[in-house]
Design a protein around this motif. Structure first.
Motif, PDB file in Angstrom:
ATOM      1  N   ARG A 114       0.832  -1.204   0.000  1.00  0.00           N
ATOM      2  CA  ARG A 114       0.000   0.000   0.000  1.00  0.00           C
ATOM      3  C   ARG A 114       0.871   1.260   0.000  1.00  0.00           C
ATOM      4  N   ALA A 115       1.920   1.242   0.825  1.00  0.00           N
ATOM      5  CA  ALA A 115       2.819   2.399   0.904  1.00  0.00           C
ATOM      6  C   ALA A 115       3.446   2.671  -0.459  1.00  0.00           C
ATOM      7  N   ASP A 116       3.908   1.620  -1.125  1.00  0.00           N
ATOM      8  CA  ASP A 116       4.570   1.802  -2.422  1.00  0.00           C
ATOM      9  C   ASP A 116       3.583   2.284  -3.482  1.00  0.00           C
ATOM     10  N   GLU A 117       2.367   1.778  -3.417  1.00  0.00           N
ATOM     11  CA  GLU A 117       1.319   2.222  -4.345  1.00  0.00           C
ATOM     12  C   GLU A 117       1.062   3.717  -4.176  1.00  0.00           C
ATOM     13  N   LEU A 118       1.013   4.154  -2.924  1.00  0.00           N
ATOM     14  CA  LEU A 118       0.749   5.571  -2.640  1.00  0.00           C
ATOM     15  C   LEU A 118       1.914   6.454  -3.049  1.00  0.00           C
ATOM     16  N   LEU A 119       3.134   5.984  -2.804  1.00  0.00           N
ATOM     17  CA  LEU A 119       4.309   6.766  -3.203  1.00  0.00           C
ATOM     18  C   LEU A 119       4.293   6.967  -4.716  1.00  0.00           C
ATOM     19  N   LEU A 146       1.672   6.970  -6.599  1.00  0.00           N
ATOM     20  CA  LEU A 146       0.554   7.874  -6.903  1.00  0.00           C
ATOM     21  C   LEU A 146       0.934   9.350  -6.766  1.00  0.00           C
ATOM     22  N   VAL A 147       1.758   9.662  -5.758  1.00  0.00           N
ATOM     23  CA  VAL A 147       2.129  11.059  -5.560  1.00  0.00           C
ATOM     24  C   VAL A 147       3.430  11.432  -6.279  1.00  0.00           C
ATOM     25  N   GLY A 148       3.920  10.495  -7.099  1.00  0.00           N
ATOM     26  CA  GLY A 148       5.073  10.811  -7.932  1.00  0.00           C
ATOM     27  C   GLY A 148       6.421  10.660  -7.246  1.00  0.00           C
ATOM     28  N   LEU A 149       6.482   9.777  -6.252  1.00  0.00           N
ATOM     29  CA  LEU A 149       7.776   9.476  -5.618  1.00  0.00           C
ATOM     30  C   LEU A 149       8.084   8.010  -5.907  1.00  0.00           C
ATOM     31  N   ASP A 150       9.097   7.753  -6.712  1.00  0.00           N
ATOM     32  CA  ASP A 150       9.481   6.385  -7.049  1.00  0.00           C
ATOM     33  C   ASP A 150       9.811   5.619  -5.767  1.00  0.00           C
ATOM     34  N   PRO A 151       9.028   4.563  -5.431  1.00  0.00           N
ATOM     35  CA  PRO A 151       9.264   3.867  -4.163  1.00  0.00           C
ATOM     36  C   PRO A 151      10.660   3.258  -4.076  1.00  0.00           C
ATOM     37  N   ALA A 152      11.187   2.778  -5.209  1.00  0.00           N
ATOM     38  CA  ALA A 152      12.522   2.167  -5.173  1.00  0.00           C
ATOM     39  C   ALA A 152      13.586   3.196  -4.810  1.00  0.00           C
TER      40      ALA A 152
END
Ligand code: ADP
Ligand code: ADP
Length: 222
Positions: free
Chosen positions: A108-113, A115-121
């Motif tokens: 969920r956290a990675d999906e949200l990141l 969504l707001v334009g922050l590459d989770p990796a």
């Protein structure tokens, strides 16, 4: 609702505000007129002295604050990310509080990141101080959306970043809002921001008095 602080300050003296589902309502007014107090009463960071809060017809005035965090996302000026937690952990705060399994919180956290334009990796493992102001603000929005609340409360969410980044964040936020369809109450003292973002604008004066409440195009110029 009303709020009288312990020292007798009447911050909000009997405000009734109906926020239509799916709309973005901006609270604007001079410093000290009670805007933050209204938001903090809605999410019960403080207890109203008097009054009720209804979400989708449910009276939530007395519900458990954890339950409230599922229904209400909250974004503040300097984001308030936990400095000793990674961005991913910060975004997962409310889901963790709700007892979601680890894997689900992470996904969920990675999906949200995303969504707001922050590459989770790239950003997931970083700490808040390793992000720019604008990136932290995005992370704050991601955290507020993590448990898919129906209501989002935003207190001066874009005022801590420089004007160019602010304009860009506002544009992106409008697109995001169209995509996620939340009911939003946003506090600002910036009239341009109010006009740009608001479906309706509530103009408050001292003591949380509602002077005007209308779409931007219908406000009386004063
Ligand atoms: P705004 O967000 O519009 O600037 P606030 O809601 O922060 O206004 O404050 C409204 C009024 O309540 C102000 O007069 C402020 O000084 C007062 N106030 C805010 N917090 C407290 C507090 N914890 N104790 C006493 N007075 C407070
Ligand atoms: P702190 O004062 O240490 O930041 P809080 O309990 O006030 O701790 O809140 C922790 C974080 O959770 C805050 O930084 C805020 O962004 C977020 N938060 C607070 N209230 C709510 C709420 N009602 N809904 C969603 N998130 C919230």
């Amino acid at each position: 609702m009303s709020k009288v602080y312990g020292d007798g300050t009447v911050a909000v003296g009997g405000l009734t505000l109906d926020v239509p589902a799916g709309e973005l309502v901006v609270l604007i007014g001079p410093s000290g007129c009670g805007k933050s107090t209204v938001l903090r009463m809605i999410n019960r960071l403080i207890q109203p002295t008097q009054g009720r809060i209804l979400i989708d017809g449910d009276d939530v005035t007395d519900v458990d604050p954890v339950e409230l965090r599922r229904r209400i996302g909250y974004v503040i000026q300097n984001v308030g990310l936990f400095p000793h937690q990674s961005i991913r952990a910060n975004v997962g705060t409310v889901p963790r509080l709700l007892g979601w399994k680890k894997d689900r919180v992470r996904r969920r956290a990675d999906e949200l990141l995303e969504l707001v334009g922050l590459d989770p990796a790239r950003f997931g493992k970083r700490y808040p101080h390793e992000l720019s102001g604008g990136q932290r603000q995005r992370a704050g929005v991601a955290r507020a959306l993590a448990a898919d609340p129906s209501v989002l409360l935003m207190d001066e969410p874009f005022s801590a970043v420089d004007p160019i980044v602010r304009g860009k964040l506002q544009e992106e936020f409008l697109r995001l809002q169209a995509a996620v369809g939340k009911t939003i109450v946003l506090v600002t003292h910036d009239i341009d921001e109010a006009v740009k973002l608001g479906d309706r604008i509530a103009v408050l004066s001292e003591g949380g008095k509602l002077e005007q409440y209308a779409p931007p195009g219908e406000l009386l110029a004063e």
